[in-house]
Design an enzyme around this catalytic site. Structure first.
Site, PDB file in Angstrom:
ATOM      1  N   GLN A 129      17.995  14.854 -16.587  1.00 50.39           N
ATOM      2  CA  GLN A 129      16.838  15.380 -15.840  1.00 50.39           C
ATOM      3  C   GLN A 129      15.574  15.050 -16.629  1.00 50.39           C
ATOM      4  OE1 GLN A 129      15.168  18.477 -17.071  1.00 50.39           O
ATOM      5  NE2 GLN A 129      13.536  18.162 -15.575  1.00 50.39           N
ATOM      6  N   THR A 157      12.374  15.884 -11.835  1.00 54.60           N
ATOM      7  CA  THR A 157      12.074  17.171 -11.193  1.00 54.60           C
ATOM      8  C   THR A 157      10.633  17.164 -10.687  1.00 54.60           C
ATOM      9  OG1 THR A 157      13.659  18.279 -12.612  1.00 54.60           O
ATOM     10  CG2 THR A 157      11.982  19.670 -11.570  1.00 54.60           C
ATOM     11  N   SER A 245      16.009  21.159  -3.345  1.00 56.40           N
ATOM     12  CA  SER A 245      16.034  22.228  -4.352  1.00 56.40           C
ATOM     13  C   SER A 245      14.705  22.949  -4.353  1.00 56.40           C
ATOM     14  CB  SER A 245      16.286  21.621  -5.747  1.00 56.40           C
ATOM     15  OG  SER A 245      16.180  22.598  -6.766  1.00 56.40           O
ATOM     16  N   HIS A 247      14.319  24.865  -7.228  1.00 60.53           N
ATOM     17  CA  HIS A 247      14.403  25.246  -8.644  1.00 60.53           C
ATOM     18  C   HIS A 247      15.053  26.627  -8.787  1.00 60.53           C
ATOM     19  CE1 HIS A 247      12.394  23.376 -12.336  1.00 60.53           C
ATOM     20  NE2 HIS A 247      12.985  24.437 -12.862  1.00 60.53           N
ATOM     21  N   ARG A 250      12.667  29.663  -8.886  1.00 58.81           N
ATOM     22  CA  ARG A 250      11.945  29.983 -10.128  1.00 58.81           C
ATOM     23  C   ARG A 250      10.506  29.488 -10.113  1.00 58.81           C
ATOM     24  NH1 ARG A 250      15.583  31.179 -14.296  1.00 58.81           N
ATOM     25  NH2 ARG A 250      14.597  30.082 -16.022  1.00 58.81           N
ATOM     26  N   GLY A 278      21.427  29.030  -4.944  1.00 66.07           N
ATOM     27  CA  GLY A 278      22.152  30.158  -4.352  1.00 66.07           C
ATOM     28  C   GLY A 278      23.598  29.878  -3.992  1.00 66.07           C
ATOM     29  N   GLY A 299      23.515  26.203 -10.775  1.00 64.34           N
ATOM     30  CA  GLY A 299      22.770  26.510 -11.997  1.00 64.34           C
ATOM     31  C   GLY A 299      23.276  27.788 -12.634  1.00 64.34           C
TER      32      GLY A 299
HETATM   33  C1  LIG Z   1      17.834  29.240 -16.846  1.00 63.62           C
HETATM   34  C2  LIG Z   1      17.484  28.086 -15.959  1.00 63.62           C
HETATM   35  C3  LIG Z   1      16.826  26.993 -16.499  1.00 63.62           C
HETATM   36  C4  LIG Z   1      16.503  25.907 -15.682  1.00 63.62           C
HETATM   37  N1  LIG Z   1      15.906  24.811 -16.247  1.00 63.62           N
HETATM   38  C5  LIG Z   1      15.642  23.724 -15.471  1.00 63.62           C
HETATM   39  C6  LIG Z   1      15.083  22.559 -16.046  1.00 63.62           C
HETATM   40  O1  LIG Z   1      14.828  22.492 -17.259  1.00 63.62           O
HETATM   41  N2  LIG Z   1      14.855  21.496 -15.227  1.00 63.62           N
HETATM   42  C7  LIG Z   1      15.143  21.538 -13.875  1.00 63.62           C
HETATM   43  O2  LIG Z   1      14.922  20.564 -13.162  1.00 63.62           O
HETATM   44  N3  LIG Z   1      15.684  22.642 -13.315  1.00 63.62           N
HETATM   45  C8  LIG Z   1      15.937  23.716 -14.069  1.00 63.62           C
HETATM   46  N4  LIG Z   1      16.498  24.827 -13.502  1.00 63.62           N
HETATM   47  C9  LIG Z   1      16.821  24.816 -12.054  1.00 63.62           C
HETATM   48  C10 LIG Z   1      18.252  24.305 -11.825  1.00 63.62           C
HETATM   49  O3  LIG Z   1      18.363  22.933 -12.113  1.00 63.62           O
HETATM   50  C11 LIG Z   1      18.673  24.490 -10.362  1.00 63.62           C
HETATM   51  O4  LIG Z   1      17.731  23.884  -9.498  1.00 63.62           O
HETATM   52  C12 LIG Z   1      18.839  25.964  -9.960  1.00 63.62           C
HETATM   53  O5  LIG Z   1      19.337  26.722 -11.033  1.00 63.62           O
HETATM   54  C13 LIG Z   1      19.789  26.075  -8.766  1.00 63.62           C
HETATM   55  O6  LIG Z   1      19.855  27.387  -8.295  1.00 63.62           O
HETATM   56  P1  LIG Z   1      20.998  28.441  -8.726  1.00 63.62           P
HETATM   57  O7  LIG Z   1      20.684  28.874 -10.113  1.00 63.62           O
HETATM   58  O8  LIG Z   1      20.812  29.524  -7.707  1.00 63.62           O
HETATM   59  O9  LIG Z   1      22.332  27.736  -8.613  1.00 63.62           O
HETATM   60  C14 LIG Z   1      16.830  25.923 -14.297  1.00 63.62           C
HETATM   61  C15 LIG Z   1      17.494  27.032 -13.772  1.00 63.62           C
HETATM   62  C16 LIG Z   1      17.829  28.100 -14.574  1.00 63.62           C
HETATM   63  C17 LIG Z   1      18.544  29.271 -13.966  1.00 63.62           C
END
Ligand SMILES: Cc1cc2nc3c(=O)[nH]c(=O)nc-3n(C[C@H](O)[C@H](O)[C@H](O)COP(=O)(O)O)c2cc1C
Length: 350
Positions: A129, A157, A245, A247, A250, A278, A299
């Protein structure tokens, strides 16, 4: 025969909450604002009812498929997430090992606490990523390092020009220092690390920058697409695949759940589409594939597994989701992944 899985994902989640310091638990759990997109992501998969096929030979049911040019034993992949050594001392190494053993792909994060070179000896398919640095020369070197170390592709991303406002992350202060010896790497292969602060990446990126990135030599996936027009632009600028996505909720609270955005994006482009957000059950994986995804990423579930039990915990999450997917395929009359089609779903009206 249907599979019985002993280690449920919710029990791993509970154990992770017990073992992690509160600030670290909040780092994983946090969503933007009121977290309506975090809850919306999970709920939206259940807004699709299943229409199973009957009288299909399901004597053999196979979850293996091909994702972005390579084989996987399961269409459940591991999404990028930063700072995994904050959750377990083995961090990204444990996650990569579990993914390799389960026959799936691990996408290492730019904000990882393990340098990309340190996974190179482990079996399994890996992607990197990418956040693009204001110092383009540094980003070019990271992409070249990834290519030389056997990473198959860059996953750029798109949805984090700045970090989302996550009130939960501030409840116990910030994430705090990483464990002794852990640091966020630069992936430059020289042992250099980045300061542990919400980092600034290049906010000036536009679609034209994809042309520069694709010229660096690795295939490019874009992650964070929620609209058909953005998907078309991404494909037009050389992205050979798209991750729907938000994220994991977040970034921008109130953003459309990915189960709602996926059909629009999948219908708009010919390139492969993946999705995350989700996904907590094999039933949700099945729905994502029926709505047009080639594969899903998870994630938080594997981060719970990592915190609870290291490599074994990540493996338990992958095995559970795959077993649940196989059961859903069996009962819905789908012996292969290719049999999972849109006619197996209907929108819930009640
Ligand atoms: C603790 C945490 C850190 C994350 N860090 C990144 C990141 O550094 N880069 C990124 O593209 N997505 C990041 N994500 C998003 C995940 O790649 C992903 O899109 C997301 O977790 C999917 O949703 P879910 O947690 O409900 O499965 C992060 C998610 C979490 C929970």
């Amino acid at each position: 025969m249907l599979c019985v899985v002993t280690e449920s994902i919710s029990s791993l989640r509970d154990r992770a909450e017990q073992v992690l310091p509160p600030a670290t638990w909040d780092f994983v759990a946090a969503g933007a604002g009121r977290e309506s997109t975090v809850t919306g992501n999970e709920a939206a998969w259940d807004r699709w009812w299943l229409r199973p096929r009957t009288m299909v030979d399901v004597g053999t049911v196979d979850t293996a498929t091909t994702v972005l040019g390579g084989p996987v034993a399961t269409p459940v992949l591991l999404a990028p997430a930063g700072r995994q050594r904050a959750l377990h001392p083995d961090g990204e190494v444990a996650v990569a090992a579990a993914a390799g053993a389960a026959g799936t792909v691990y996408c290492l994060a730019t904000s990882a606490t393990t340098d990309l070179h340190d996974l190179a000896g482990l079996p399994g398919r890996r992607w990197l990523q990418l956040y693009v640095s204001e110092d383009r020369e540094q980003t070019r070197r990271v992409v070249e390092n990834a290519a030389a170390a056997g990473y198959e592709r860059i996953v750029l991303t798109l949805d984090r020009p700045v970090e989302g406002n996550r009130p939960r992350s501030r409840r116990h202060g910030t994430l705090g220092p990483l464990p002794p010896g852990a640091a966020v790497t630069t992936h430059l292969g020289d042992g250099s690390t980045r300061a542990h602060v919400p980092s600034r990446w290049d906010r000036s990126l536009t679609w034209a920058d994809l042309d520069w990135l694709t010229a660096l030599g690795l295939p490019l996936t874009v992650k964070g697409v929620l609209r058909a027009d953005d998907a078309v632009r991404a494909a037009g600028h050389g992205a050979d695949s798209i991750v729907v996505s938000n994220h994991g909720g977040r970034q921008l609270d109130g953003t459309v759940p990915t189960a709602v955005a996926l059909p629009e994006v999948a219908a708009a482009v010919d390139v492969p589409v993946l999705v995350d957000g989700g996904i907590r059950t094999g039933g949700a994986v099945f729905r994502a594939l029926a709505l047009g995804a080639d594969a899903v990423l998870v994630g938080r579930p594997y981060l719970w597994g990592l915190a609870a039990a290291g490599e074994a915990g990540v493996r338990a999450v992958l095995d559970t989701l795959t077993a649940e997917l196989r059961d859903t395929m069996t009962l819905a009359g789908c012996p292969t992944i290719a049999d999972i089609t849109a006619d197996l779903l209907t929108p819930a009206t009640c």
